[in-house]
Design a protein around this motif. Structure first.
Motif, PDB file in Angstrom:
ATOM      1  N   GLU A  90      -2.751   0.262 -13.870  1.00 58.44           N
ATOM      2  CA  GLU A  90      -2.061   1.502 -14.243  1.00 58.44           C
ATOM      3  C   GLU A  90      -1.063   1.206 -15.372  1.00 58.44           C
ATOM      4  O   GLU A  90      -0.087   0.474 -15.160  1.00 58.44           O
ATOM      5  N   SER A 147     -10.328  -1.830  -6.438  1.00 61.48           N
ATOM      6  CA  SER A 147      -8.980  -1.684  -6.994  1.00 61.48           C
ATOM      7  C   SER A 147      -8.460  -2.962  -7.644  1.00 61.48           C
ATOM      8  O   SER A 147      -7.491  -2.917  -8.397  1.00 61.48           O
ATOM      9  N   HIS A 155     -10.524  10.660 -13.670  1.00 57.42           N
ATOM     10  CA  HIS A 155      -9.455  11.465 -14.267  1.00 57.42           C
ATOM     11  C   HIS A 155      -8.091  10.963 -13.828  1.00 57.42           C
ATOM     12  O   HIS A 155      -7.103  11.687 -13.846  1.00 57.42           O
ATOM     13  N   SER A 156      -8.028   9.700 -13.409  1.00 63.96           N
ATOM     14  CA  SER A 156      -6.772   9.125 -12.948  1.00 63.96           C
ATOM     15  C   SER A 156      -6.036   8.468 -14.101  1.00 63.96           C
ATOM     16  O   SER A 156      -6.532   8.384 -15.227  1.00 63.96           O
ATOM     17  N   ASN A 157      -4.835   7.985 -13.830  1.00 64.90           N
ATOM     18  CA  ASN A 157      -4.043   7.248 -14.824  1.00 64.90           C
ATOM     19  C   ASN A 157      -4.273   5.751 -14.663  1.00 64.90           C
ATOM     20  O   ASN A 157      -3.331   4.958 -14.693  1.00 64.90           O
ATOM     21  N   VAL A 158      -5.525   5.378 -14.505  1.00 64.50           N
ATOM     22  CA  VAL A 158      -5.879   3.986 -14.247  1.00 64.50           C
ATOM     23  C   VAL A 158      -6.979   3.581 -15.216  1.00 64.50           C
ATOM     24  O   VAL A 158      -7.852   4.371 -15.561  1.00 64.50           O
ATOM     25  N   GLU A 172      -8.478  -2.592 -11.403  1.00 61.32           N
ATOM     26  CA  GLU A 172      -7.851  -1.378 -11.924  1.00 61.32           C
ATOM     27  C   GLU A 172      -6.383  -1.629 -12.217  1.00 61.32           C
ATOM     28  O   GLU A 172      -5.669  -2.263 -11.432  1.00 61.32           O
ATOM     29  N   ARG A 174      -2.825  -1.744  -8.114  1.00 63.10           N
ATOM     30  CA  ARG A 174      -2.712  -0.710  -7.081  1.00 63.10           C
ATOM     31  C   ARG A 174      -1.748  -1.127  -5.966  1.00 63.10           C
ATOM     32  O   ARG A 174      -1.341  -0.300  -5.152  1.00 63.10           O
TER      33      ARG A 174
END
Length: 472
Positions: free
Chosen positions: A279, A274, A234-237, A277, A292
């Motif tokens: 953003e 990470s 549920h992250s912005n990633v 990942e 990150r």
């Protein structure tokens, strides 16, 4: 024709880096540097029974028309104007898109092509239709297609061989229920199953065939330029997976010894950490993709060996600030979540009650007997599909298409044609002369359904509106 598949509206950019624009007089058509104006937006209309031609309607409600009036007496080119035809069968408003690499030519039914003129006035910035006989003007027939909005169809892949406008797609839309706010960069990735990323140099982020390196490529139509989007919790990633099943990775390997930029690769780590990942951060009509650790996905330009390479870095020079900006082209819209789980939860309750309270209250939405006899997977695969599709509908409160978001009804429908669904909805609502509309997942607006419903009995959410409103 594939350039316009599932396109709701487009912009057309000429060889001279100007946009096809409808003038405010509601009649003339020209080229303009300003692609953000309403005049540069053309609504795409499909012709029933004709899979090869389209019509383009200006923001003034008139069609792009190949007139028979000469642009200048004694010259071959003829005027292209905005016009409302006397008949829907007027061939002057029909255009056939013809693919030329990752650009298109638009041909009239009489064999002429939409042409963006250049050089001295009165030709400069004018638009005509004709045939270019000189080699130097052949490219004046080529147009780049920028998709402004996508029709909702979860079961068809939307593959745009040319850029879609990320900013205009999101303009005026909202993030979830907050209708007053502007959408963030994350919203477009949440709705997208796969994307292409277009750099400041008008090249696409591409997974190389060695299944390890990543570069830039002019040709955005190749499968290597398509990246599958994975949302991280549920992250912005997000994570981006190449056509080879490997992730876009910010490695620790320096691109050159002594330089700050580090390599971006395709990898498939044993544990997703990470390094894979990213953003998304909105920057006007484009996005930046940040690691990150605060560095950005960067498309390098200049001379070799930097040219066409991808690194992650923080640009310190003003001239390279735009190298971390990316345009997002939606290739495929993410499917609506499986509607089966909610009924399963309701079924399990009476099943539990049957063990502890045999005389449970009637009126339970599902049968305890069905739940106890059939496993979950069996029910999800058969019960709804065998009976048809579930149609959820709301009725517009007025001709503007405004609806009560809390008032939604549903029924099971076995047909496959929009006309059949329309008749059923008229029976359900008691209304006549209605239009059946669906909501565009990207901008929240309504558009009328045409001809066939999506295959495979997919659950649908529709809005019943007066025919005068058309869209919400």
């Amino acid at each position: 024709m594939e350039f316009f598949n599932q396109a709701k509206a487009v912009r057309l950019k000429s060889f001279h880096d100007r946009y096809l624009a409808a003038d405010k007089d509601g009649e003339t058509v020209r080229q303009s540097r300003d692609g953000s104006s309403g005049g540069a937006r053309w609504t795409v209309e499909y012709i029933q029974g004709d899979n090869h031609h389209i019509r383009l309607k200006s923001c003034y409600g008139k069609y792009l028309t190949a007139s028979e009036e000469p642009f200048m007496l004694g010259m071959a080119g003829k005027k292209v104007i905005q016009d409302m035809p006397a008949s829907g069968k007027d061939i002057a408003i029909d255009w056939e898109p013809r693919t030329e690499g990752f650009l298109v030519k638009l041909r009239t039914r009489r064999g002429k092509f939409l042409r963006a003129n250049e050089r001295m006035p009165p030709w400069n910035n004018s638009v005509t239709h004709g045939i270019s006989h000189r080699t130097v003007t052949q490219d004046w027939l080529l147009w780049e297609v920028e998709v402004m909005g996508i029709l909702e169809n979860n079961l068809l892949d939307y593959i745009s061989p040319a850029p879609s406008s990320f900013g205009t797609q999101l303009h005026g839309a909202s993030r979830r229920s907050d209708t007053g706010s502007q959408m963030s960069a994350m919203d477009i990735f949440e709705k997208a199953k796969s994307v292409r990323l277009r750099s400041h140099h008008d090249k696409y982020l591409t997974a190389d065939n060695d299944e390890e390196s990543v570069s830039q490529e002019r040709n955005g139509t190749i499968n290597n330029a398509k990246w599958t989007v994975e949302i991280v919790g549920h992250s912005n990633v997000i994570r981006l997976k190449s056509c080879f099943g490997k992730y876009l990775t910010a490695s620790n390997l320096p691109f050159f010894l002594g330089m700050t930029g580090k390599k971006v690769l395709q990898t498939l780590p044993e544990r997703l950490d990470s390094s894979v990942e990213w953003e998304p951060i909105r920057e006007g009509v484009q996005v930046r993709l940040r690691t990150r650790y605060g560095q950005y996905l960067r498309a390098n330009g200049g001379v070799p060996p930097w040219r066409n390479h991808i690194t992650h870095d923080i640009p310190l020079r003003t001239s390279t600030q735009d190298w971390i900006l990316w345009g997002v082209d939606v290739v495929q819209i993410r499917s609506v979540p499986d509607p089966a789980p909610p009924p399963l939860q309701l079924q399990q309750q009476p099943s539990d009650q049957s063990e502890t309270a045999p005389n449970s209250e009637p009126g339970s939405p599902t049968s305890p007997k069905l739940t106890s006899q059939e496993p979950d997977d069996s029910f999800r695969g058969s019960a709804v599909k065998n009976e048809g599709r579930v149609i959820h509908y709301r009725v517009a409160m007025n001709v503007d298409g405004n609806v009560d978001e809390n008032e939604e009804l549903s029924f099971t429908f076995k047909g496959c044609m929009v006309e059949e669904l329309k008749n059923r909805l008229e029976e359900e609502t008691g209304l006549t002369d209605i239009q059946v509309c669906s909501r565009n997942p990207l901008n929240g607006k309504f558009y009328p359904l045409r001809l066939h419903l999506p295959p495979n009995n997919t659950e649908m959410h529709v809005v019943v509106v007066p025919s005068a409103s058309g869209r919400g």
